[in-house]
Design a protein around this motif. Structure first.
Motif, mmCIF file in Angstrom:
data_model
loop_
_atom_site.group_PDB
_atom_site.id
_atom_site.type_symbol
_atom_site.label_atom_id
_atom_site.label_comp_id
_atom_site.label_asym_id
_atom_site.label_seq_id
_atom_site.Cartn_x
_atom_site.Cartn_y
_atom_site.Cartn_z
ATOM 1 N N SER A 1 55.893 -13.037 103.999
ATOM 2 C CA SER A 1 56.700 -11.889 104.903
ATOM 3 C C SER A 1 58.324 -11.880 104.568
ATOM 4 O O SER A 1 58.841 -10.725 104.616
ATOM 5 C CB SER A 1 56.393 -12.239 106.286
ATOM 6 O OG SER A 1 54.964 -11.926 106.791
ATOM 7 N N ALA A 2 58.782 -13.111 104.606
ATOM 8 C CA ALA A 2 60.148 -13.125 104.194
ATOM 9 C C ALA A 2 60.569 -12.630 103.022
ATOM 10 O O ALA A 2 61.723 -11.955 102.696
ATOM 11 C CB ALA A 2 60.702 -14.445 104.697
ATOM 12 N N LYS A 3 59.793 -13.066 101.979
ATOM 13 C CA LYS A 3 60.089 -12.588 100.720
ATOM 14 C C LYS A 3 59.947 -10.987 100.378
ATOM 15 O O LYS A 3 60.468 -10.497 99.622
ATOM 16 C CB LYS A 3 59.350 -13.362 99.739
ATOM 17 C CG LYS A 3 59.805 -14.876 99.279
ATOM 18 C CD LYS A 3 59.391 -15.452 98.191
ATOM 19 C CE LYS A 3 59.784 -16.545 97.874
ATOM 20 N NZ LYS A 3 59.135 -17.334 96.504
ATOM 21 N N ALA A 4 58.608 -10.565 101.084
ATOM 22 C CA ALA A 4 58.349 -9.125 100.885
ATOM 23 C C ALA A 4 59.385 -8.251 101.651
ATOM 24 O O ALA A 4 60.002 -7.278 100.994
ATOM 25 C CB ALA A 4 57.070 -9.009 101.575
ATOM 26 N N MET A 5 59.759 -8.537 102.636
ATOM 27 C CA MET A 5 61.004 -7.896 103.417
ATOM 28 C C MET A 5 62.117 -8.044 102.848
ATOM 29 O O MET A 5 63.077 -7.197 102.646
ATOM 30 C CB MET A 5 60.941 -8.319 104.980
ATOM 31 C CG MET A 5 61.930 -7.453 105.820
ATOM 32 S SD MET A 5 61.500 -5.601 106.049
ATOM 33 C CE MET A 5 60.262 -5.943 107.188
ATOM 34 N N GLY A 6 62.386 -9.146 102.321
ATOM 35 C CA GLY A 6 63.553 -9.516 101.817
ATOM 36 C C GLY A 6 64.051 -8.564 100.371
ATOM 37 O O GLY A 6 65.086 -8.309 100.069
ATOM 38 N N ALA A 7 62.914 -8.633 99.536
ATOM 39 C CA ALA A 7 62.806 -7.846 98.449
ATOM 40 C C ALA A 7 63.302 -6.494 98.776
ATOM 41 O O ALA A 7 64.085 -5.784 98.118
ATOM 42 C CB ALA A 7 61.505 -8.082 97.800
ATOM 43 N N VAL A 8 62.426 -5.888 99.470
ATOM 44 C CA VAL A 8 62.827 -4.437 99.860
ATOM 45 C C VAL A 8 64.237 -4.217 100.361
ATOM 46 O O VAL A 8 64.804 -3.316 100.124
ATOM 47 C CB VAL A 8 61.712 -3.872 100.904
ATOM 48 C CG1 VAL A 8 61.958 -2.661 101.554
ATOM 49 C CG2 VAL A 8 60.302 -4.155 100.675
#
Length: 396
Positions: free
Chosen positions: A380-387
């Motif tokens: 979740s952190a990486k997915a949101m962070g990437a966006v």
């Protein structure tokens, strides 16, 4: 090293802290509109960090602003933090310490990943331009929800777009899901009290049978879905409570019904209410009873902005996050979300992270045995962070 690469590396290093925070919050859940200690925990987390914190937003909400000091767009990220009135049955070492209250929907995970992501974004302010606003929202689970009050209290002032996500125990692990357009149903609730005339079971002609009227109502209401609504429009109508106490040899004079309606368009949401009242009036006339009706539109349909959602999907696919095996279109989903209110005000995107336990044995949300695979926190952190990284780069 690029902004996104640095962000991903730091999130890797903080995964254990994410899990520790989630487990702590899981042990100390608080119900909607009663989240004072959780709100204080969140606010205290940001003490000394490069951001401003506003507490008491619309109730127990918290708005954190991370300002790069450079001109650019303002992106809001939302995470909810309330729990449910459910007795935990997981047997986890970090089970709820509050009897009858449990994080049975994953909001503890949302808060944990968002705290660490926000901290890391604040550490990397030199890499990006604009502002990031973190919406720590209370009371998602209980209508009217916390979003409306936070919006009325100015949480979206100056915001260009809003992003949010939800971990889902029934969706495939290591997978991120998106969908443009209506992604979550609108939800309406109703309570009907039918008043008849009670009497002796041997003399039914002198009574007005509330149970008979209510039983006919339960059956007749289903004709709304089957005959009044276009079959291509997703609609459900559920009577979840039917209460009629009394003696077995008596005709009951009062029945209480409560239920739930889900739709994927505001037009159908209004149509169901109109048809509901038409049927109820007919039942009352047929059985010579009266009624009280409380019919509420609690949450609107959550509609993802098409342009922003396509951007989110492209970002997730191109980011090649090692922990993410697939990025898929989920289609519309049955549950309702007060994230819908943000989407009514600003172009928004709400997406999902699959969190099914790797052994395949999952329990649904709002179940006393609900669990998630904790690898969903880092995803979740990486997915949101990437966006976020791609969004800020695009608009700098």
């Amino acid at each position: 090293m690029s902004f996104k690469e640095e962000l991903m590396q730091r999130l890797n290093e903080k995964e254990e802290r994410m899990i520790e925070i989630r487990r702590y919050l899981h042990q100390y859940p608080e119900l909607s509109f009663c989240e004072e200690k959780t709100a204080k925990y969140i606010a205290d987390f940001y003490e000394g960090k490069h951001c401003t914190v506003r507490t008491g937003v619309g109730g127990n909400g918290i708005v954190v602003t991370i300002d790069s000091g450079k001109p650019g767009r303002t992106l809001a990220l939302r995470a909810d933090f309330d729990a449910l009135p459910i007795q935990e049955e997981t047997g986890l070492a970090f089970s709820s310490k509050t009897p009858g209250v449990m994080h049975a929907c994953g909001h503890d995970a949302h808060t944990a990943y968002m705290l660490i992501l926000a901290e890391t974004l604040s550490e990397l302010q030199e890499y990006w331009q604009g502002k990031i606003v973190i919406l720590h929202q209370h009371a998602e689970e209980l209508p009217p929800g916390g979003a409306k009050a936070m919006i009325a209290d100015g949480c979206l002032d100056g915001v260009d777009n809003v992003l949010g996500l939800h971990v889902i125990s029934s969706l495939k692990n290591s997978t991120v899901y998106y969908h443009a357009g209506p992604i979550h149903t609108g939800q309406s609730g109703f309570k009907v009290v039918i008043h008849g005339r009670a009497g002796h079971g041997s003399m039914p002609h002198e009574t007005h049978d509330a149970i008979l009227a209510a039983s006919d109502l339960v059956v007749s209401l289903q004709s709304i879905v089957s005959r009044r609504v276009n079959p291509f429009e997703m609609t459900t109508l559920t009577v979840g409570r039917f209460e009629a106490s009394g003696a077995s040899n008596a005709v009951n004079g009062q029945v209480v019904l409560e239920g739930d309606v889900r739709t994927l368009s505001s037009e159908v949401q209004s149509l169901v209410e109109i048809e509901f009242k038409r049927i109820l009036d007919g039942i009352a006339l047929m059985y010579n009873v009266t009624y009280e009706l409380d019919y509420r539109h609690n949450y609107p349909v959550t509609v993802n902005d098409e342009k922003l959602t396509n951007f989110v999907a492209d970002s997730l696919k191109k980011s090649s996050i090692p922990e993410v095996m697939e990025v898929l279109d989920s289609g519309s989903q049955g549950p309702s979300e007060d994230f819908a209110y943000y989407a009514e005000v600003k172009p928004s995107c709400y997406f999902h992270v699959g969190a099914a336990p790797k052994d395949g044995q999952f329990y649904p949300h709002h179940n006393g045995k609900f669990t998630i695979d904790e690898n969903a926190l880092l995803i979740s952190a990486k997915a949101m962070g990437a966006v976020v990284a791609d969004y800020l780069e695009k608009y700098q």
